[in-house]
Design a protein around this motif. Structure first.
Motif, PDB file in Angstrom:
ATOM      1  N   ASN A  42      16.097  -2.237  -9.884  1.00 29.83           N
ATOM      2  CA  ASN A  42      15.988  -3.390 -10.779  1.00 29.83           C
ATOM      3  C   ASN A  42      16.930  -3.267 -11.978  1.00 29.83           C
ATOM      4  N   GLY A  43      18.162  -2.839 -11.694  1.00 27.32           N
ATOM      5  CA  GLY A  43      19.190  -2.814 -12.721  1.00 27.32           C
ATOM      6  C   GLY A  43      19.296  -1.531 -13.514  1.00 27.32           C
ATOM      7  N   ARG A  44      18.439  -0.550 -13.249  1.00 28.13           N
ATOM      8  CA  ARG A  44      18.521   0.687 -14.011  1.00 28.13           C
ATOM      9  C   ARG A  44      18.234   1.889 -13.118  1.00 28.13           C
ATOM     10  N   LEU A  45      18.696   3.034 -13.574  1.00 25.99           N
ATOM     11  CA  LEU A  45      18.458   4.286 -12.854  1.00 25.99           C
ATOM     12  C   LEU A  45      17.178   4.918 -13.367  1.00 25.99           C
ATOM     13  N   LEU A  46      16.309   5.335 -12.444  1.00 24.99           N
ATOM     14  CA  LEU A  46      15.068   5.992 -12.820  1.00 24.99           C
ATOM     15  C   LEU A  46      15.220   7.499 -12.904  1.00 24.99           C
ATOM     16  N   ALA A  47      16.353   8.022 -12.451  1.00 26.28           N
ATOM     17  CA  ALA A  47      16.619   9.461 -12.510  1.00 26.28           C
ATOM     18  C   ALA A  47      18.082   9.629 -12.899  1.00 26.28           C
TER      19      ALA A  47
ATOM     20  N   PRO B  57       6.651  -3.680  -7.529  1.00 22.23           N
ATOM     21  CA  PRO B  57       6.354  -2.710  -8.592  1.00 22.23           C
ATOM     22  C   PRO B  57       7.271  -1.497  -8.479  1.00 22.23           C
ATOM     23  N   ALA B  58       7.697  -0.979  -9.618  1.00 20.58           N
ATOM     24  CA  ALA B  58       8.607   0.165  -9.613  1.00 20.58           C
ATOM     25  C   ALA B  58       7.938   1.361  -8.938  1.00 20.58           C
ATOM     26  N   PRO B  59       8.709   2.191  -8.261  1.00 21.02           N
ATOM     27  CA  PRO B  59       8.128   3.388  -7.633  1.00 21.02           C
ATOM     28  C   PRO B  59       7.411   4.228  -8.674  1.00 21.02           C
ATOM     29  N   ALA B  60       6.165   4.441  -8.457  1.00 16.12           N
ATOM     30  CA  ALA B  60       5.366   5.184  -9.437  1.00 16.12           C
ATOM     31  C   ALA B  60       5.619   6.677  -9.278  1.00 16.12           C
ATOM     32  N   PRO B  61       5.951   7.359 -10.372  1.00 14.84           N
ATOM     33  CA  PRO B  61       6.091   8.813 -10.257  1.00 14.84           C
ATOM     34  C   PRO B  61       4.730   9.447 -10.013  1.00 14.84           C
ATOM     35  N   PRO B  62       4.693  10.597  -9.368  1.00 15.47           N
ATOM     36  CA  PRO B  62       3.405  11.268  -9.172  1.00 15.47           C
ATOM     37  C   PRO B  62       2.817  11.672 -10.516  1.00 15.47           C
ATOM     38  N   PRO B  63       1.513  11.758 -10.600  1.00 16.23           N
ATOM     39  CA  PRO B  63       0.920  12.202 -11.873  1.00 16.23           C
ATOM     40  C   PRO B  63       1.399  13.610 -12.217  1.00 16.23           C
TER      41      PRO B  63
ATOM     42  N   LEU C 298       0.799  -1.216   0.000  1.00 19.96           N
ATOM     43  CA  LEU C 298       0.000   0.000   0.000  1.00 19.96           C
ATOM     44  C   LEU C 298       0.836   1.273   0.000  1.00 19.96           C
ATOM     45  N   HIS C 299       1.944   1.267   0.705  1.00 22.04           N
ATOM     46  CA  HIS C 299       2.671   2.516   0.911  1.00 22.04           C
ATOM     47  C   HIS C 299       4.108   2.513   0.397  1.00 22.04           C
ATOM     48  N   GLY C 300       4.660   1.323   0.142  1.00 19.08           N
ATOM     49  CA  GLY C 300       6.054   1.254  -0.279  1.00 19.08           C
ATOM     50  C   GLY C 300       6.383   2.064  -1.514  1.00 19.08           C
ATOM     51  N   PRO C 301       5.623   1.903  -2.629  1.00 19.86           N
ATOM     52  CA  PRO C 301       5.983   2.666  -3.833  1.00 19.86           C
ATOM     53  C   PRO C 301       5.996   4.171  -3.618  1.00 19.86           C
ATOM     54  N   ARG C 302       5.087   4.663  -2.785  1.00 19.12           N
ATOM     55  CA  ARG C 302       5.077   6.108  -2.552  1.00 19.12           C
ATOM     56  C   ARG C 302       6.263   6.543  -1.696  1.00 19.12           C
ATOM     57  N   LEU C 303       6.582   5.764  -0.659  1.00  9.92           N
ATOM     58  CA  LEU C 303       7.693   6.141   0.204  1.00  9.92           C
ATOM     59  C   LEU C 303       9.008   6.152  -0.560  1.00  9.92           C
ATOM     60  N   VAL C 304       9.217   5.173  -1.414  1.00 10.99           N
ATOM     61  CA  VAL C 304      10.468   5.074  -2.167  1.00 10.99           C
ATOM     62  C   VAL C 304      10.486   6.035  -3.342  1.00 10.99           C
ATOM     63  N   GLY C 305       9.315   6.407  -3.844  1.00 10.57           N
ATOM     64  CA  GLY C 305       9.214   7.185  -5.069  1.00 10.57           C
ATOM     65  C   GLY C 305       9.530   8.652  -4.902  1.00 10.57           C
ATOM     66  N   PHE C 306       9.287   9.385  -5.978  1.00 10.32           N
ATOM     67  CA  PHE C 306       9.722  10.774  -6.065  1.00 10.32           C
ATOM     68  C   PHE C 306       8.823  11.731  -5.287  1.00 10.32           C
TER      69      PHE C 306
ATOM     70  N   GLY D   3       7.789  10.784  -2.301  1.00 10.41           N
ATOM     71  CA  GLY D   3       8.026  10.382  -0.930  1.00 10.41           C
ATOM     72  C   GLY D   3       9.408  10.790  -0.494  1.00 10.41           C
ATOM     73  N   TYR D   4      10.240   9.790  -0.141  1.00 13.76           N
ATOM     74  CA  TYR D   4      11.594  10.091   0.307  1.00 13.76           C
ATOM     75  C   TYR D   4      12.597  10.139  -0.837  1.00 13.76           C
ATOM     76  N   GLY D   5      12.139   9.904  -2.039  1.00 17.36           N
ATOM     77  CA  GLY D   5      13.010  10.087  -3.202  1.00 17.36           C
ATOM     78  C   GLY D   5      14.140   9.083  -3.287  1.00 17.36           C
ATOM     79  N   CYS D   6      13.978   7.888  -2.690  1.00 21.32           N
ATOM     80  CA  CYS D   6      15.057   6.889  -2.746  1.00 21.32           C
ATOM     81  C   CYS D   6      15.443   6.581  -4.192  1.00 21.32           C
ATOM     82  N   ALA D   7      14.424   6.534  -5.062  1.00 21.19           N
ATOM     83  CA  ALA D   7      14.682   6.193  -6.459  1.00 21.19           C
ATOM     84  C   ALA D   7      15.392   7.307  -7.214  1.00 21.19           C
ATOM     85  N   SER D   8      15.569   8.464  -6.578  1.00 24.12           N
ATOM     86  CA  SER D   8      16.299   9.546  -7.240  1.00 24.12           C
ATOM     87  C   SER D   8      17.780   9.219  -7.391  1.00 24.12           C
ATOM     88  N   CYS D   9      18.321   8.426  -6.464  1.00 27.01           N
ATOM     89  CA  CYS D   9      19.751   8.117  -6.478  1.00 27.01           C
ATOM     90  C   CYS D   9      20.035   6.629  -6.640  1.00 27.01           C
TER      91      CYS D   9
END
Length: 995
Positions: free
Chosen positions: A284-289, A366-372, A264-272, A274-280
């Protein structure tokens, strides 16, 4: 060895040397061949004179003499007889036996029989000493043997362990660069200090046994080699060296009370959002930012099964405690509520559970979903249209350098500046803003209709110009007028959206310069108007941190209102703030939307303040502004535009300079916009987008109408610029690779500031220049904006000093004062403001003595959601008791206070504590404070007026930062100092009797 033999050895060293030290490298057969070919390029082939081959009779005689049946049997007997198999592998099916060493002057060491090893006398003494001790040892030591095997494995050649110095592989890598090596200086290996507290034993053993690759994504070329069957022994040796006795079973991970938290909350927390973990981090083998090279983190989908849960929780509280110098921020500071209060009631424990449960799904998560995408607010009915000079992405993926027009009827016209024609019109159109880590982009949305519109020169029947430039544009009530300059064509084009006889049309009028009678019209019917779809997201709410205060001794802060977007986020994220000198009008550029705002504060206390859209335009990455009486200069991406008011309305936009950039590049930033003493603009380009472009990472100087001129080199990420004492230009630069800590620098022509551009290595040989002020890392992790106090005391006792915005510490502002010693600027810095201002990123003084502070949080650097606020700091009139400045003297320092001191405490050397340290210049992410040394304060002399104290110390040492604490000093009224510590950067020592 031939290339094939070297390649085979690299692929499996133990096939050639079963007991060899070299581990198996994780290389493919093709990579092994490439490495072999490279190594042999630099090998000098030996060509010894070949001996004459033995005759057949000689071979028969040898076979008979050795009692062998054939030639192969004779060879085996000969190898045993000469003792070759005692030491060398690959000669028989078994490993060599251990040969006991009994004496240092017999056997193969006597120089007479068998192999002759000519050991030097000193080495013979070492062997003799070993034999003397070994003969008395009665019991074997498996522990010592394992530690020797660990040392022989050479782990610390690649991994940092029990030290703050980088391992040799990183030290060597920090010196490399150039083609195909741009990432090498920034690569890091996992730390091996207390690895059993961090890694699961199963992962640690598998990693040592089988090797590791791909954890840090495609940027990293480091690969962990495989040590095969020695893995268990090496892992045990690591644990024993740390005083641990590893158990065979893994520690319990702990049950998660609600397993659905991750879903329920993981993708948002990790995503852009949330805490922006996926920014750095790799996902899954690739950079999202697009993180900085030195900030790329390991693959999050490989967290579970690799890390211990208890270490994971502790690390998120304080990454610096485990990995000094890491760019990762503290996500859950111990004992504080979670920064993202809108998720799980801001409960850190629940959010950690949600993160762990989400990451535990590994590659199935599921990959961290970017905000709309966020729609930019369209004009209200009756309001003028928005004219935005922005790079915009069309729905088919094409990027256009555009002048985009958005009306109250939601018509969106995309005018292609490169082709000088309107390209596409959208009914129900929207300009959307996306955020993905540090990258913010504009998108066009709506029902698209391509316009068969010819370019300007075709309308006029002229040939296509070989060189043309945008001069600017004027916003009209129902459209814009675009001004071009070309080698064969100077023309204006007017675009108007009108209704003619009930038909909605885009009307073009092209007029050659100086010939209004030659105007050529063109009309394009517009599709029927329609409303855009509703925004698909749901508004979010972020509780602002309640830490810090809006008041400190001598100063108080006003927080201005924070208008919201449709997403519930702050509409005003002040990336840049500027103040017009003649009337104190404040302008703000929003990082969130790309809009410019003028602050209207009729009561002067912030209570009735509002932000008014200024110029009705949008700007990509407007990180610098300069307000002057003739207009507002905006450095957006790599365009310099002057916004001019006519009759109080900002409707003329002059392109002062078209600076080089790519179309919609991801890091095409420009920083700066100060004026030097001759009125020229001074600024810089970020070097991450196109490092080969002239000016990338350099100081540039611009006189309007002339091309930019490179004047200095080697800047990392210099966001803050201003004119300081005597009109000299200064800038700030961020701590990171090649930059030991945050710093304030004076611009000196022709100098190199330390950050090597891998694509322009020639600049690194230019004369190096030292920082004027180093800011201790404990005070600031990301210094950005800077302002110089020219208010003449209206802002209190710190006139003529710099104020530096610290983004990462939740509201910190650092104060700095410089002096010129032996022709070189250097000086001191002091804490000024603690927390409570979000993350200050931009500063500007107004003529009345107010300091405006633009504060933000964001996911790319700070692991927090987008927020923004504007504050105003006011001097209350009550002078605080502080160190106003520190000045260097030939034998010590002069400390200047804001108010008279108590002579007894200020004159006591015990009231002061002084030490110095140095930084190391390497490609590592920052530098520790090295060689910290206490300095004795021998004598103190207080001035007659009580406003200064002369400290005589032990001899000063150049190229050190002196940290002075005056915690024992009291004012004449008995008060302690508001901030008792200052840091002085000592580049030069004045001569006795003068400077």
């Amino acid at each position: 060895m031939s290339a094939a033999e070297v390649a085979a050895f690299l692929g499996n060293p133990h096939a050639r040397y079963p007991d060899g030290r070299m581990p198996r490298l994780a290389v493919t057969a093709a990579e092994a061949r490439d490495i072999a070919a490279y190594l042999l390029l630099w090998s000098k082939p030996s060509a010894p004179t070949a001996p004459d081959p033995p005759s057949a009779r000689e071979i028969q005689d040898a076979v008979r003499r050795l009692g062998a049946r054939d030639q192969a049997g004779a060879a085996a007997v000969l190898l045993r007889e000469k003792g070759c198999t005692a030491c060398h592998t690959g000669l028989t099916d078994s490993r060599p036996r251990d040969v006991p060493l009994k004496t240092h002057d017999g056997g193969c060491l006597d120089g007479k029989t068998g192999p002759r090893y000519a050991l030097p006398a000193e080495e013979r003494k070492v062997v003799a000493a070993y034999l003397a001790v070994a003969g008395r040892e009665a019991y074997p030591s498996p522990f010592a043997d394992r530690q020797r095997r660990l040392a022989a494995a050479g782990c610390v050649r690649c991994h940092q362990r029990d030290t703050d110095r980088p391992p040799p592989i990183e030290e060597v890598g920090s010196t490399l660069g150039g083609g195909f090596l741009q990432e090498i200086p920034y690569l890091r290996t996992p730390r091996l200090t207390n690895p059993h507290q961090k890694f699961l034993r199963s992962h640690l053993t598998a990693a040592v046994r089988e090797g590791v690759a791909g954890l840090r994504g495609p940027r990293s070329s480091y690969r962990m080699p495989a040590f095969g069957p020695d893995a268990g022994l090496l892992v045990q040796a690591l644990a024993e060296a740390d005083g641990e006795l590893p158990a065979e079973s893994e520690p319990p991970a702990g049950a998660i009370a609600d397993p659905t938290l991750g879903t329920l909350h993981g993708p948002r927390l990790v995503g852009f959002q949330g805490y922006g973990c996926a920014s750095c981090h790799v996902w899954n083998g690739r950079l999202l930012a697009s993180p900085d090279p030195g900030a790329t983190g390991p693959d999050l989908t490989r967290t579970a099964g690799r890390l211990r849960r208890d270490w994971f929780d502790r690390y998120l509280e304080s990454p610096l405690r485990f990995h000094p110098g890491t760019p990762m921020p503290a996500v859950f500071p111990h004992g504080q509520p979670a920064p993202l209060a809108a998720v799980l009631d801001g409960d850190p424990a629940k959010q950690k559970d949600a993160l762990w449960a989400y990451l535990a799904r590994g590659k199935d998560a599921p990959a961290p979903a970017p905000p709309p995408p966020l729609p930019i607010a369209a004009p209200a009915a009756g309001e003028p249209l928005i004219a935005a000079q922005i790079p915009i992405r069309l729905p088919d993926g094409r990027w256009v350098e555009s002048l985009s027009l958005l009306t109250a009827e939601h018509d969106l016209v995309v005018y292609d500046l490169a082709d000088s024609r309107p390209r596409t019109v959208f009914a129900g159109g929207q300009i959307l803003r996306t955020v993905q880590g540090r990258i913010r982009q504009f998108l066009a949305a709506g029902t698209a209709a391509e316009l068969a519109a010819p370019p300007v020169w075709e309308l006029l029947g002229r040939p296509k110009p070989t060189d043309r430039a945008l001069l600017g544009y004027d916003r009209l009530a129902d459209g814009v007028r675009v001004r071009f300059d070309a080698d064969t064509l100077d023309a204006d084009e007017t675009l108007r959206l009108v209704s003619e006889s009930g038909t909605r049309r885009l009307v073009r009028e092209v007029r050659p310069a100086g010939d209004p009678k030659a105007t050529v019209p063109a009309r394009h019917d517009l599709p029927a108007a329609k409303a855009p779809p509703p925004w698909e997201g749901s508004p979010v709410t972020f509780a602002d941190p309640d830490e810090g205060s809006l008041e400190r001794p001598g100063y108080r802060a006003i927080a201005y209102p924070r208008p919201k977007t449709v997403s519930g986020e702050d509409r005003v994220m002040p990336a840049a703030v500027a103040v017009r000198p003649r009337d104190g009008q404040v302008f703000v550029a929003s990082l969130k939307t790309g809009e410019l705002f003028a602050l209207r504060d009729p009561s002067g206390d912030g209570r009735n303040a509002r932000f008014e859209l200024y110029g009705r335009g949008l700007y990509q990455d407007a990180l610098s502004m300069l307000a002057e009486d003739d207009g507002l200069y905006v450095l957006h991406r790599r365009n310099l535009t002057r916004v001019v008011e006519r009759d109080g309305i900002a409707d003329r936009f002059d392109r002062v300079a078209a600076l080089p950039h790519g179309v919609a590049d991801t890091y095409d930033y420009a920083y700066g916009l100060a004026r030097d003493k001759l009125g020229r603009f001074v600024f810089s380009y970020a070097q991450y987008a196109d490092a080969a472009m002239p000016g990338a990472g350099s100081v540039l100087r611009l006189r309007p109408g002339e091309p930019p001129e490179e004047v200095a080199f080697g800047l990392r990420n210099p966001l803050g610029w201003c004119a300081g004492p005597d009109g000299e230009v200064f800038f700030t630069d961020n701590q990171g690779e090649w930059v030991a800590s945050n710093k304030l620098c004076h611009v000196e022509e022709g100098k190199f500031y330390g950050f090597p551009n891998a694509a322009q290595r020639q600049h690194a040989s230019k004369p190096a220049v030292k920082a004027a002020v180093w800011v201790p890392y404990g005070w600031a992790r990301s210094i950005n904006g800077v302002a110089y106090d020219t208010t003449g005391g209206k802002f209190g006792p710190f006139a003529g000093q710099f104020f530096l915005a610290e983004l990462m510490f939740g509201g910190a502002i650092v104060r700095a004062d410089v002096e010129r010693v032996n022709g070189v600027y250097q000086g001191a810095c002091f804490p000024f403001w603690g927390k409570g201002l979000l993350g200050p990123v931009s500063l500007a003084f107004d003529p009345r003595g107010h300091l405006y502070v633009g504060g933000i949080t964001e996911p790319g650097w700070m692991a927090q959601p987008d927020r923004g606020a504007l504050f105003r700091l006011d001097f209350t009139g009550a002078t605080p008791f502080e160190m106003r400045t520190i000045r260097v003297r030939p034998r010590g320092f002069r400390v200047v206070f804001t108010r008279p001191v108590d002579r007894a405490t200020a004159g006591d050397p015990a009231s002061y504590r002084l030490e110095h340290y140095r930084y190391e210049y390497t490609g590592a992410y920052g530098s520790p404070e090295l060689d910290r040394t206490a300095v004795k304060v021998e004598r103190v002399e207080v001035s007659a007026d009580g406003l200064s104290a002369e400290l005589t110390t032990a001899p000063l040492v150049k190229d050190r930062v002196y940290l002075l604490s005056a915690s024992g000093v009291r004012s004449a009224a008995g008060e302690p100092l508001v901030h008792a510590t200052g840091a002085y950067t000592l580049n030069e020592i004045p001569a006795d009797g003068g400077r």
